[in-house]
Write a protein that holds these residues in place. Structure first.
Motif, PDB file in Angstrom:
ATOM      1  N   ILE A  44       0.824  -1.208   0.000  1.00  0.00           N
ATOM      2  CA  ILE A  44       0.000   0.000   0.000  1.00  0.00           C
ATOM      3  C   ILE A  44       0.857   1.257   0.000  1.00  0.00           C
ATOM      4  N   PHE A  45       2.013   1.213   0.650  1.00  0.00           N
ATOM      5  CA  PHE A  45       2.857   2.402   0.788  1.00  0.00           C
ATOM      6  C   PHE A  45       3.396   2.881  -0.556  1.00  0.00           C
ATOM      7  N   VAL A  46       3.796   1.947  -1.419  1.00  0.00           N
ATOM      8  CA  VAL A  46       4.384   2.310  -2.713  1.00  0.00           C
ATOM      9  C   VAL A  46       3.421   3.127  -3.583  1.00  0.00           C
ATOM     10  N   PRO A  47       2.181   2.664  -3.811  1.00  0.00           N
ATOM     11  CA  PRO A  47       1.266   3.498  -4.614  1.00  0.00           C
ATOM     12  C   PRO A  47       0.911   4.822  -3.949  1.00  0.00           C
ATOM     13  N   MET A  69       1.334  10.726  -4.231  1.00  0.00           N
ATOM     14  CA  MET A  69       1.897  12.000  -3.759  1.00  0.00           C
ATOM     15  C   MET A  69       2.785  12.620  -4.832  1.00  0.00           C
ATOM     16  N   PHE A  70       3.584  11.794  -5.488  1.00  0.00           N
ATOM     17  CA  PHE A  70       4.442  12.276  -6.569  1.00  0.00           C
ATOM     18  C   PHE A  70       3.602  12.840  -7.715  1.00  0.00           C
ATOM     19  N   GLY A  71       2.532  12.141  -8.066  1.00  0.00           N
ATOM     20  CA  GLY A  71       1.638  12.610  -9.124  1.00  0.00           C
ATOM     21  C   GLY A  71       0.947  13.913  -8.757  1.00  0.00           C
ATOM     22  N   ASN A  72       0.572  14.066  -7.473  1.00  0.00           N
ATOM     23  CA  ASN A  72      -0.077  15.298  -7.035  1.00  0.00           C
ATOM     24  C   ASN A  72       0.882  16.486  -7.068  1.00  0.00           C
TER      25      ASN A  72
END
Length: 321
Positions: free
Chosen positions: A133-136, A141-144
């Motif tokens: 779950i942590f990876v996605p 967050m990176f996408g945001n």
């Protein structure tokens, strides 16, 4: 779920899709089409159907490739910043290359999508705690962050309305002459099938791949290029379609297992069928108006995503006990 059932359902929904719309068009009309009906069929309905099938199949395959390479079932172009990076690339092309052709815009979007995906993979390499779950969540967050940068420059250059069109996936504006760029995805999907076995080996880790004589970095780079190329063409033509590359490969793996090459045809068929089903729902719920594909896929896909999360948690608890 056997492949012939998927093919039969896809054919049924495809025929149904051609006859849903504000302009009356029935199967019997095909034998005596008026000029207006022929125009609607070949300029609007058929291009829309083709774009739905290509977008659904290609984005689903991209999700399958990313999940295999990252060894995480919850990574997809949506949760890895790929779509947000492609959208930023389109925005840059609008700001700097104002007279760029669609192919040139796609090239710039492809470069940004590829760069964003590479950055995500580098972040992934540095993460020590690689929870499913942590990876996605890191990817989201990176996408945001990328999306925030795009929004800032869009406001600054008075392009927020242009950018919003790529935030919401929509097939209502697909017509002849506006969707042909998506045909580029077809040979790319064939290339993905050719490299399927190598992607499977690469998904087992760098050390294991090298022990079998596989050039790990080259195979991973090919996979990321495929994902970036397809994502940029879909974002530029249709817009963002959330959850698709995440849920479809997971559904296929539930009943089909994790054999990548065997799963590719099922993933493509189910992805195309799912998007087509969501598009039909969006057209009939508030007829004669319609809901965007990103809304219908988002609502249905979020429910499936929650189910997959709960299923993953229950599976991990049972394994621990």
């Amino acid at each position: 779920m056997k492949k012939r059932y998927l093919v039969s359902a896809l054919l049924l929904f495809s025929v149904l899709s051609l006859f849903i719309g504000v302009t009356d068009l029935t199967p019997l009309d095909l034998f005596s089409l008026t000029e207006d009906q022929a125009h609607i069929l070949w300029v609007s309905r058929v291009p829309r159907l083709v774009s739905i099938l290509i977008a659904g199949a290609s984005i689903s395959i991209c999700g399958l490739i990313m999940q295999q390479l990252t060894r995480n079932k919850f990574v997809s172009p949506t949760t890895a910043g790929t779509m947000d990076s492609a959208r930023l690339g389109v925005l840059v092309s609008l700001m700097i290359f104002t007279s760029a052709s669609p192919l040139q815009k796609m090239s710039i979007a492809f470069l940004f999508a590829l760069l964003g995906t590479f950055i995500f993979m580098k972040i992934l390499d540095r993460i020590k705690f690689k929870d499913v779950i942590f990876v996605p969540l890191v990817g989201l967050m990176f996408g945001n962050i990328i999306s925030s940068i795009a929004t800032f420059f869009a406001y600054k250059n008075d392009l927020i309305q242009n950018m919003s069109s790529w935030m919401q996936g929509d097939f209502s504006m697909i017509m002849s002459g506006r969707y042909e760029l998506m045909y580029i995805s077809i040979p790319i999907m064939i290339l993905a099938y050719v490299f399927a076995n190598k992607f499977t080996i690469a998904g087992m880790g760098e050390d294991f791949s090298k022990s079998l004589g596989l050039n790990y970095k080259t195979v991973v780079n090919i996979g990321l290029v495929i994902v970036a190329f397809v994502t940029s063409s879909v974002v530029l033509t249709v817009g963002m379609i959330p959850f698709l590359g995440l849920i479809i490969p997971n559904i296929v793996s539930i009943y089909q297992g994790d054999h990548l090459k065997k799963n590719l045809p099922h993933t493509a068929l189910l992805g195309a069928l799912f998007v087509l089903f969501c598009d039909i729902i969006g057209r009939i719920v508030i007829f004669p108006y319609e809901l965007s594909i990103s809304l219908t896929v988002g609502v249905i896909g979020s429910g499936i995503f929650v189910y997959l999360l709960l299923r993953s948690k229950l599976g991990s608890k049972s394994n621990a006990s």
